[in-house]
Design a protein around this motif. Structure first.
Motif, PDB file in Angstrom:
ATOM      1  N   ALA A 113       0.833  -1.032  -0.132  1.00  0.00           N
ATOM      2  CA  ALA A 113      -0.095   0.066   0.138  1.00  0.00           C
ATOM      3  C   ALA A 113       0.809   1.191  -0.019  1.00  0.00           C
ATOM      4  O   ALA A 113       0.431   2.405  -0.554  1.00  0.00           O
ATOM      5  CB  ALA A 113      -0.933  -0.033   1.094  1.00  0.00           C
ATOM      6  N   ALA A 120      -4.291  -1.917  -6.129  1.00  0.00           N
ATOM      7  CA  ALA A 120      -4.068  -0.506  -5.351  1.00  0.00           C
ATOM      8  C   ALA A 120      -2.833  -0.929  -4.413  1.00  0.00           C
ATOM      9  O   ALA A 120      -2.053  -0.014  -3.915  1.00  0.00           O
ATOM     10  CB  ALA A 120      -5.261  -0.039  -5.159  1.00  0.00           C
ATOM     11  N   VAL A 121      -3.338  -2.073  -3.762  1.00  0.00           N
ATOM     12  CA  VAL A 121      -2.177  -2.286  -2.572  1.00  0.00           C
ATOM     13  C   VAL A 121      -1.177  -3.345  -2.862  1.00  0.00           C
ATOM     14  O   VAL A 121      -0.424  -3.714  -1.892  1.00  0.00           O
ATOM     15  CB  VAL A 121      -3.180  -2.425  -1.311  1.00  0.00           C
ATOM     16  CG1 VAL A 121      -3.982  -1.362  -0.811  1.00  0.00           C
ATOM     17  CG2 VAL A 121      -3.659  -3.879  -1.469  1.00  0.00           C
ATOM     18  N   GLN A 126      -6.409   3.326   0.495  1.00  0.00           N
ATOM     19  CA  GLN A 126      -5.051   2.938   0.616  1.00  0.00           C
ATOM     20  C   GLN A 126      -4.448   3.111   2.081  1.00  0.00           C
ATOM     21  O   GLN A 126      -3.771   2.019   2.446  1.00  0.00           O
ATOM     22  CB  GLN A 126      -4.193   3.885  -0.471  1.00  0.00           C
ATOM     23  CG  GLN A 126      -3.258   3.251  -1.438  1.00  0.00           C
ATOM     24  CD  GLN A 126      -2.475   4.369  -1.959  1.00  0.00           C
ATOM     25  OE1 GLN A 126      -2.713   5.659  -1.813  1.00  0.00           O
ATOM     26  NE2 GLN A 126      -1.479   3.917  -2.950  1.00  0.00           N
TER      27      GLN A 126
END
Ligand SMILES: Cc1cc2nc3c(=O)[nH]c(=O)nc-3n(C[C@H](O)[C@H](O)[C@H](O)COP(=O)(O)OP(=O)(O)OC[C@H]3O[C@@H](n4cnc5c(N)ncnc54)[C@H](O)[C@@H]3O)c2cc1C
Length: 646
Positions: free
Chosen positions: A45, A94-95, A381
């Motif tokens: 993240a 996204a992470v 996030q």
């Protein structure tokens, strides 16, 4: 979006983090190929911040600038509400790791996104959703009057009040201070700040895109809570300067009678159908019983009660403790004091946090405020980086053979990266390195952000002492090894009486049983940290075994707890039920389960001594759950878990 010139838009986008920006771009364009483009560069993240190639980041910004111009004309994002499967894919990218499908509904709610397969959420609409204006209009209480008393106007009490307002249920708040805010009103020591990033440490229903810092100082958080109180018209319901001393349940009327005292010493009583007890775990300071303390002639100051005009300049200060408050106050005063002696009992893991001292630029604020979908993805996030992305680190792997410094392979990896930071910060100071490295695994206690702690320790006017305190003298502290520390001011960064929950109130439930009889001095127990047998219609917030040890935000907790008991309060108001009382077997089963789970987590490691444990070693403050677990457990109250009096 305001009428911003295209060149200005592109300039503002320099303030955007490329990963949430790419996710926002997917919503706006429907271009899923962006996921493939960024995936190889995101390894966690946070880990993408340095690893996304500048040309890729720049092209994402260019595309977003073009897109914002187009969107301004059409006002129609292509994927305003992607399917939950796509959301899951976006979250995982996204992470930089697989995010389970189970997270999708919670994260959607928390970050305020929508999905196209909305039936998934509507099927089990949470009570909080029912408390939305749409439902509130349909809500017709069948019993009147029903009134709730809230004790405490910190973040939790405010959250509960706001939800009650949405339900249209009358409430009164009793607050011993003269202002709302709780923790953030009382703690005013230099350097006091959140160590959870602010864009996560905020209510999901009241996002603030204008935080001054990524980890804002106390004043900004207090201002935010005051803003919430004003916006949701809570203030007029609060009896300020009024401390509740007792609450007694009346079985005949199935109501509570609260006794309180205002600042003039006048006593008051108030009858209520239910109590929401939001007095905080960290509200009553703990002062250690040091031999000789009463003879000390200097000034004794607890961090939670920092005198407004305290002058530390050119003073000799002894700082007792190396926990969360100490690592903030020490660096904030070190350059003013004549000398600072840090008295450490056991060290803390004080680690690098991206942006810990960072000011949020005007461009970033512009992006948060103006780029559709950016703020929710940024929050997600943080939610992962400071929440469940770390949960594995708590788990003791029984097969782990990597030594007692860590508890699993994941924990060991985190330890190594923490050690890298410490070694870098203390290069050339092996004497300090030996003293500061904790003798327990990471996450044995709260992991703290480094806002200048190690740099402070290296200063010429600062010394770190690890011998125990033997005796306090008139103007000095004597340590077990014979060292004498001269001190004009003793700063107690010694925390709170966290395990002594609800103290000093006298809470008498059904049959006159008191909470102290049930819990003793430091063994609080409750179902989900919220309800307890023999205490009908008594709902606790930030209660027993609710503190989050791996990361996460107490405001998230407050939302989970409010939603849970709002379901019960809703039932009390609509189903002709006078009281609900947690069933003993439900409570006992839950506590057995959490004790067993807690015994497998880092705080149970033999090397760990922490305020999370009571005198007998039972963990009483922390929960064993991931954020997802707790969100699900508190999603909807089951009436079958409760005795009901009709
Ligand atoms: C210095 C510090 C930093 C922190 N940083 C973080 C962080 O970064 N992230 C995080 O998640 N958490 C953090 N916390 C934990 C913090 O306590 C919670 O985030 C949150 O503020 C708790 O809110 P609360 O309303 O539950 O309790 P509190 O804020 O403690 O509020 C309780 C309120 O109840 C009132 N009260 C108590 N007893 C009575 C009574 N008998 N009668 C009337 N009123 C009463 C108090 O005056 C107070 O206003 C921090 C805590 C401290 C002390």
């Amino acid at each position: 979006m305001p009428d911003t010139a295209p060149t200005d838009i592109r300039a503002h986008l320099e303030g955007a983090n490329p990963v949430p920006l790419a996710m926002a771009l997917i919503h706006l364009t429907g271009d899923l190929s962006l996921l493939e483009q960024i995936a190889p560069h995101v390894r966690g993240a946070w880990e993408h911040l340095e690893s996304i190639p500048p040309e890729l980041a720049s092209s994402i910004r260019d595309r977003m600038a073009t897109c914002l111009k187009d969107i301004n004309a059409t006002q129609t994002p292509v994927m305003a509400a992607p399917s939950s499967q796509i959301i899951q894919q976006m979250m995982s990218t996204a992470v930089g790791e697989a995010v389970s499908e189970a997270y999708v509904p919670m994260l959607l709610e928390q970050v305020g996104l929508r999905v196209s397969d909305q039936h998934m959420l509507h099927a089990e609409d949470p009570p909080e959703a029912q408390a939305s204006p749409k439902h509130a209009q349909a809500f017709k209480p069948n019993r009147h009057p029903f009134e709730v008393a809230i004790i405490g106007a910190g973040a939790s009490g405010l959250c509960a009040a706001i939800q009650l307002k949405k339900l249209g249920i009358p409430y009164t708040i009793f607050e011993k201070n003269d202002e709302v805010g709780g923790t953030w009103y009382e703690n005013r020591y230099p350097g006091c700040a959140v160590d959870t990033p602010n864009h996560f440490y905020q209510f999901s229903f009241e996002p603030n895109n204008n935080w001054p810092n990524y980890f804002s100082q106390r004043d900004a958080i207090q201002a935010y809570l005051q803003h919430c109180a004003d916006k949701y018209e809570v203030r007029s319901h609060v009896h300020f300067n009024t401390e509740v001393s007792s609450a007694v349940f009346n079985e005949e009327t199935q109501t509570w009678l609260l006794h309180s005292t205002d600042k003039t010493g006048q006593s008051h009583t108030k009858e209520a159908n239910a109590i929401i007890c939001a007095v905080g775990q960290l509200n009553r300071p703990a002062i250690p019983k040091l031999p000789g303390l009463s003879q000390y002639e200097g000034q004794v100051v607890h961090t939670a009660a920092w005198p407004e005009h305290l002058v530390v300049k050119d003073k000799k200060v002894a700082l007792i403790g190396t926990g969360a408050s100490a690592v903030q106050v020490g660096p904030a005063i070190a350059d003013q004091v004549a000398s600072l002696a840090v008295l450490q009992r056991s060290g803390s893991w004080v680690v690098r946090r991206p942006n810990i001292d960072g000011v949020v630029s005007e461009d970033t604020k512009w992006v948060l405020n103006n780029v559709p979908f950016y703020a929710p993805w940024y929050r997600f996030q943080l939610f992962w980086a400071f929440g469940d992305g770390l949960f594995e680190a708590l788990k003791i792997d029984p097969t782990w053979e990597g030594g007692s410094e860590s508890i699993s392979a994941f924990n060991a990896r985190l330890r190594e990266s923490m050690m890298k930071h410490i070694r870098r910060e203390l290069a050339g100071r092996d004497d300090l390195l030996q003293k500061v490295v904790p003798d327990f695994p990471p996450f044995g206690k709260r992991v703290l952000g480094d806002s200048g702690w190690y740099k402070m320790l290296k200063r010429d006017n600062v010394r770190l002492e690890t011998a125990a305190i033997k005796q306090v003298h008139a103007r000095a502290v004597e340590l077990d090894d014979g060292t004498i520390i001269e001190a004009d001011i003793l700063v107690m960064a010694t925390g709170f009486q966290a395990g002594r929950m609800l103290w000093p109130m006298d809470i008498q439930g059904r049959g006159g049983v008191t909470i102290r009889e049930k819990w003793g001095d430091d063994d609080p127990r409750a179902f989900l940290g919220i309800t307890a047998p023999e205490f009908p219609n008594f709902f606790m917030m930030y209660g027993p075994n609710t503190n989050i040890g791996h990361g996460g935000s107490a405001l998230f907790l407050a939302e989970c707890q409010s939603r849970y008991f709002m379901g019960l309060i809703h039932a009390l108001n609509t189903q002709n039920i006078r009281s609900v009382e947690c069933r003993q077997e439900v409570h006992d089963r839950y506590n057995d389960e959490i004790d067993s789970l807690l015994s497998k987590l880092s705080w149970s490691h033999p090397a760990v001594s922490t305020w999370y444990k009571n005198a007998k070693g039972r963990i009483v403050t922390n929960q064993p759950w991931s954020l997802l677990d707790y969100w699900r457990l508190t999603y909807e109250a089951q009436l079958s878990d409760y005795h009901q009096v009709r």
